[in-house]
Design a protein around this motif. Structure first.
Motif, PDB file in Angstrom:
ATOM      1  N   ILE A  46     -15.673  -4.928  -7.146  1.00  0.00           N
ATOM      2  CA  ILE A  46     -15.316  -5.571  -5.878  1.00  0.00           C
ATOM      3  C   ILE A  46     -13.807  -5.490  -5.642  1.00  0.00           C
ATOM      4  CG2 ILE A  46     -15.236  -7.784  -4.661  1.00  0.00           C
ATOM      5  CD1 ILE A  46     -17.901  -8.474  -6.016  1.00  0.00           C
ATOM      6  N   LEU A  47     -13.029  -5.736  -6.690  1.00  0.00           N
ATOM      7  CA  LEU A  47     -11.569  -5.660  -6.560  1.00  0.00           C
ATOM      8  C   LEU A  47     -11.120  -4.234  -6.241  1.00  0.00           C
ATOM      9  CD1 LEU A  47     -10.435  -7.975  -9.513  1.00  0.00           C
ATOM     10  CD2 LEU A  47     -10.468  -8.504  -7.063  1.00  0.00           C
ATOM     11  N   ILE A  48     -11.779  -3.249  -6.851  1.00  0.00           N
ATOM     12  CA  ILE A  48     -11.445  -1.852  -6.562  1.00  0.00           C
ATOM     13  C   ILE A  48     -11.755  -1.523  -5.103  1.00  0.00           C
ATOM     14  CG2 ILE A  48     -12.131   0.537  -7.019  1.00  0.00           C
ATOM     15  CD1 ILE A  48     -12.424  -0.198  -9.951  1.00  0.00           C
ATOM     16  N   ALA A  49     -12.889  -2.016  -4.599  1.00  0.00           N
ATOM     17  CA  ALA A  49     -13.257  -1.761  -3.204  1.00  0.00           C
ATOM     18  C   ALA A  49     -12.232  -2.368  -2.248  1.00  0.00           C
ATOM     19  CB  ALA A  49     -14.649  -2.322  -2.921  1.00  0.00           C
ATOM     20  N   ILE A  50     -11.791  -3.584  -2.549  1.00  0.00           N
ATOM     21  CA  ILE A  50     -10.778  -4.229  -1.703  1.00  0.00           C
ATOM     22  C   ILE A  50      -9.464  -3.447  -1.757  1.00  0.00           C
ATOM     23  CG2 ILE A  50      -9.390  -6.317  -1.388  1.00  0.00           C
ATOM     24  CD1 ILE A  50     -11.776  -7.912  -2.476  1.00  0.00           C
ATOM     25  N   GLY A  51      -9.069  -3.037  -2.970  1.00  0.00           N
ATOM     26  CA  GLY A  51      -7.849  -2.249  -3.113  1.00  0.00           C
ATOM     27  C   GLY A  51      -7.945  -0.901  -2.416  1.00  0.00           C
ATOM     28  N   ALA A  52      -9.131  -0.273  -2.492  1.00  0.00           N
ATOM     29  CA  ALA A  52      -9.329   1.024  -1.837  1.00  0.00           C
ATOM     30  C   ALA A  52      -9.235   0.888  -0.322  1.00  0.00           C
ATOM     31  CB  ALA A  52     -10.686   1.600  -2.234  1.00  0.00           C
ATOM     32  N   TRP A  53      -9.799  -0.208   0.213  1.00  0.00           N
ATOM     33  CA  TRP A  53      -9.703  -0.433   1.667  1.00  0.00           C
ATOM     34  C   TRP A  53      -8.249  -0.574   2.097  1.00  0.00           C
ATOM     35  CZ3 TRP A  53      -7.543  -4.623   4.177  1.00  0.00           C
ATOM     36  CH2 TRP A  53      -7.698  -4.633   5.569  1.00  0.00           C
ATOM     37  N   TYR A  54      -7.499  -1.371   1.348  1.00  0.00           N
ATOM     38  CA  TYR A  54      -6.087  -1.570   1.707  1.00  0.00           C
ATOM     39  C   TYR A  54      -5.332  -0.254   1.638  1.00  0.00           C
ATOM     40  CZ  TYR A  54      -1.333  -3.364   1.751  1.00  0.00           C
ATOM     41  OH  TYR A  54      -0.017  -3.591   2.077  1.00  0.00           O
ATOM     42  N   TRP A  55      -5.594   0.524   0.588  1.00  0.00           N
ATOM     43  CA  TRP A  55      -4.875   1.787   0.422  1.00  0.00           C
ATOM     44  C   TRP A  55      -5.242   2.787   1.519  1.00  0.00           C
ATOM     45  CZ3 TRP A  55      -6.824   6.698  -1.472  1.00  0.00           C
ATOM     46  CH2 TRP A  55      -5.802   7.648  -1.640  1.00  0.00           C
ATOM     47  N   LEU A  56      -6.529   2.876   1.857  1.00  0.00           N
ATOM     48  CA  LEU A  56      -6.973   3.854   2.847  1.00  0.00           C
ATOM     49  C   LEU A  56      -6.475   3.540   4.256  1.00  0.00           C
ATOM     50  CD1 LEU A  56     -10.666   4.532   1.756  1.00  0.00           C
ATOM     51  CD2 LEU A  56      -8.811   6.201   1.808  1.00  0.00           C
ATOM     52  N   PHE A  57      -6.463   2.249   4.596  1.00  0.00           N
ATOM     53  CA  PHE A  57      -6.199   1.881   5.986  1.00  0.00           C
ATOM     54  C   PHE A  57      -4.837   1.231   6.222  1.00  0.00           C
ATOM     55  CE2 PHE A  57     -10.813   1.979   5.560  1.00  0.00           C
ATOM     56  CZ  PHE A  57     -11.164   2.784   6.628  1.00  0.00           C
ATOM     57  N   LYS A  58      -4.095   0.949   5.162  1.00  0.00           N
ATOM     58  CA  LYS A  58      -2.822   0.249   5.334  1.00  0.00           C
ATOM     59  C   LYS A  58      -1.626   0.990   4.739  1.00  0.00           C
ATOM     60  CE  LYS A  58      -4.763  -3.314   7.322  1.00  0.00           C
ATOM     61  NZ  LYS A  58      -4.503  -3.679   8.737  1.00  0.00           N
ATOM     62  N   THR A  59      -1.849   2.155   4.149  1.00  0.00           N
ATOM     63  CA  THR A  59      -0.741   2.886   3.536  1.00  0.00           C
ATOM     64  C   THR A  59      -0.668   4.307   4.097  1.00  0.00           C
ATOM     65  OG1 THR A  59      -2.032   3.769   1.677  1.00  0.00           O
ATOM     66  CG2 THR A  59      -1.049   1.582   1.400  1.00  0.00           C
ATOM     67  N   THR A  60       0.503   4.898   3.972  1.00  0.00           N
ATOM     68  CA  THR A  60       0.707   6.262   4.469  1.00  0.00           C
ATOM     69  C   THR A  60      -0.107   7.273   3.678  1.00  0.00           C
ATOM     70  OG1 THR A  60       2.966   5.681   5.139  1.00  0.00           O
ATOM     71  CG2 THR A  60       2.441   8.021   4.957  1.00  0.00           C
ATOM     72  N   SER A  61      -0.141   7.108   2.358  1.00  0.00           N
ATOM     73  CA  SER A  61      -0.906   8.044   1.528  1.00  0.00           C
ATOM     74  C   SER A  61      -2.398   7.962   1.835  1.00  0.00           C
ATOM     75  CB  SER A  61      -0.648   7.771   0.048  1.00  0.00           C
ATOM     76  OG  SER A  61      -0.968   6.425  -0.281  1.00  0.00           O
ATOM     77  N   GLY A  62      -2.878   6.758   2.142  1.00  0.00           N
ATOM     78  CA  GLY A  62      -4.281   6.610   2.519  1.00  0.00           C
ATOM     79  C   GLY A  62      -4.579   7.297   3.841  1.00  0.00           C
ATOM     80  N   LEU A  63      -3.630   7.209   4.770  1.00  0.00           N
ATOM     81  CA  LEU A  63      -3.778   7.897   6.055  1.00  0.00           C
ATOM     82  C   LEU A  63      -3.837   9.408   5.852  1.00  0.00           C
ATOM     83  CD1 LEU A  63      -3.796   7.931   9.162  1.00  0.00           C
ATOM     84  CD2 LEU A  63      -1.289   7.879   9.085  1.00  0.00           C
ATOM     85  N   LYS A  64      -3.032   9.914   4.928  1.00  0.00           N
ATOM     86  CA  LYS A  64      -3.034  11.350   4.645  1.00  0.00           C
ATOM     87  C   LYS A  64      -4.382  11.797   4.086  1.00  0.00           C
ATOM     88  CE  LYS A  64       1.953  11.697   3.770  1.00  0.00           C
ATOM     89  NZ  LYS A  64       3.000  11.972   2.742  1.00  0.00           N
ATOM     90  N   LEU A  65      -4.958  10.969   3.210  1.00  0.00           N
ATOM     91  CA  LEU A  65      -6.263  11.318   2.648  1.00  0.00           C
ATOM     92  C   LEU A  65      -7.328  11.340   3.733  1.00  0.00           C
ATOM     93  CD1 LEU A  65      -8.192  11.887   0.331  1.00  0.00           C
ATOM     94  CD2 LEU A  65      -8.339   9.431  -0.081  1.00  0.00           C
ATOM     95  N   ARG A  66      -7.315  10.348   4.615  1.00  0.00           N
ATOM     96  CA  ARG A  66      -8.301  10.325   5.700  1.00  0.00           C
ATOM     97  C   ARG A  66      -8.105  11.505   6.648  1.00  0.00           C
ATOM     98  NH1 ARG A  66      -7.992   5.978   9.097  1.00  0.00           N
ATOM     99  NH2 ARG A  66      -6.006   5.197   8.298  1.00  0.00           N
TER     100      ARG A  66
END
Length: 225
Positions: A64-84
């Motif tokens: 659950i903690l990994i899922a929350i962290g993954a959401w924050y990284w994907l949608f709230k960080t520049t590197s997450g935006l690059k991956l998407r």
């Protein structure tokens, strides 16, 4: 990198992993059905009230903690935006200076590690040993959860609880029926109850077909121009 069909490659890796696991079972433990039992990871128990205790595996909390962290990284960080971006429009991502091949490779490696964590839960947190067909198709249910959650890690938590409910229901119903109707031979209907998680998955997937927004470049090899 080889520009092959990613679906076919995924099926190939899945088949290869299954064969390696069985080979390891025979080579290491000289067994064809199951490995020796080991001590399971202790559960965390929380007393809600008298006669009611809530138990959860530490690995479930980690997931659950990994899922929350993954959401924050994907949608709230520049590197997450690059991956998407690599999944939506890799050519535009490349134009912005993103190394699409490297980004996708790292994402695949991380996904494999998280998949291994799920396998560790099955063997060390739930059953306490490795058996043939231990996943029993749960990997495909996980894929259904990805579609259900619309590639959103937070919604994947909700989806995991829904699909997990079907799994628990397949265990609870025969026990409850046996207690209410002792004369009924539940063992003869065991395989019928085992189909509940898969029927539930098909029902959920049929409801979301056409509604899920699939990344446009999903499953398509990127050819750099």
């Amino acid at each position: 990198y080889l520009r092959g069909d990613q679906i076919i490659a995924g099926v190939g890796f899945n088949t290869l992993a299954y064969g390696i696991s069985i080979m390891g079972l025979v080579t290491i433990w000289k067994q064809h059905g199951a490995s020796p039992s080991v001590n399971k990871i202790p559960m965390i128990s929380l007393r809600i009230r008298e006669g009611l205790t809530f138990t959860i595996s530490p690995l479930s909390i980690v997931a659950i903690l990994i899922a929350i962290g993954a959401w924050y990284w994907l949608f709230k960080t520049t590197s997450g935006l690059k991956l998407r971006a690599c999944g939506e429009d890799p050519k535009s991502a490349e134009a912005m200076g993103v190394n699409v091949f490297r980004t996708r490779f790292y994402a695949t490696v991380i996904g494999g590690i998280l998949t291994g964590l799920g396998g560790a839960y099955l063997t060390d947190g739930w059953i306490g040993q490795f058996t043939r067909h231990i996943s029993a198709g749960r990997g495909f249910i996980a894929l259904a959860n990805v579609a259900f959650s619309n590639w959103n890690p937070l919604m994947a938590i909700v989806g995991g609880m829904i699909f997990g409910f079907f799994d628990v229901l397949s265990i609870y119903l025969p026990i409850k029926i046996q207690l209410i109707y002792p004369e009924v031979k539940v063992t003869t209907l065991a395989y019928l109850f085992k189909t509940i998680p898969y029927i539930g998955t098909l029902a959920v997937v049929s409801l979301i077909i056409g509604r899920a927004r699939v990344p446009r470049a999903l499953g398509k090899p990127y050819i750099k121009e």
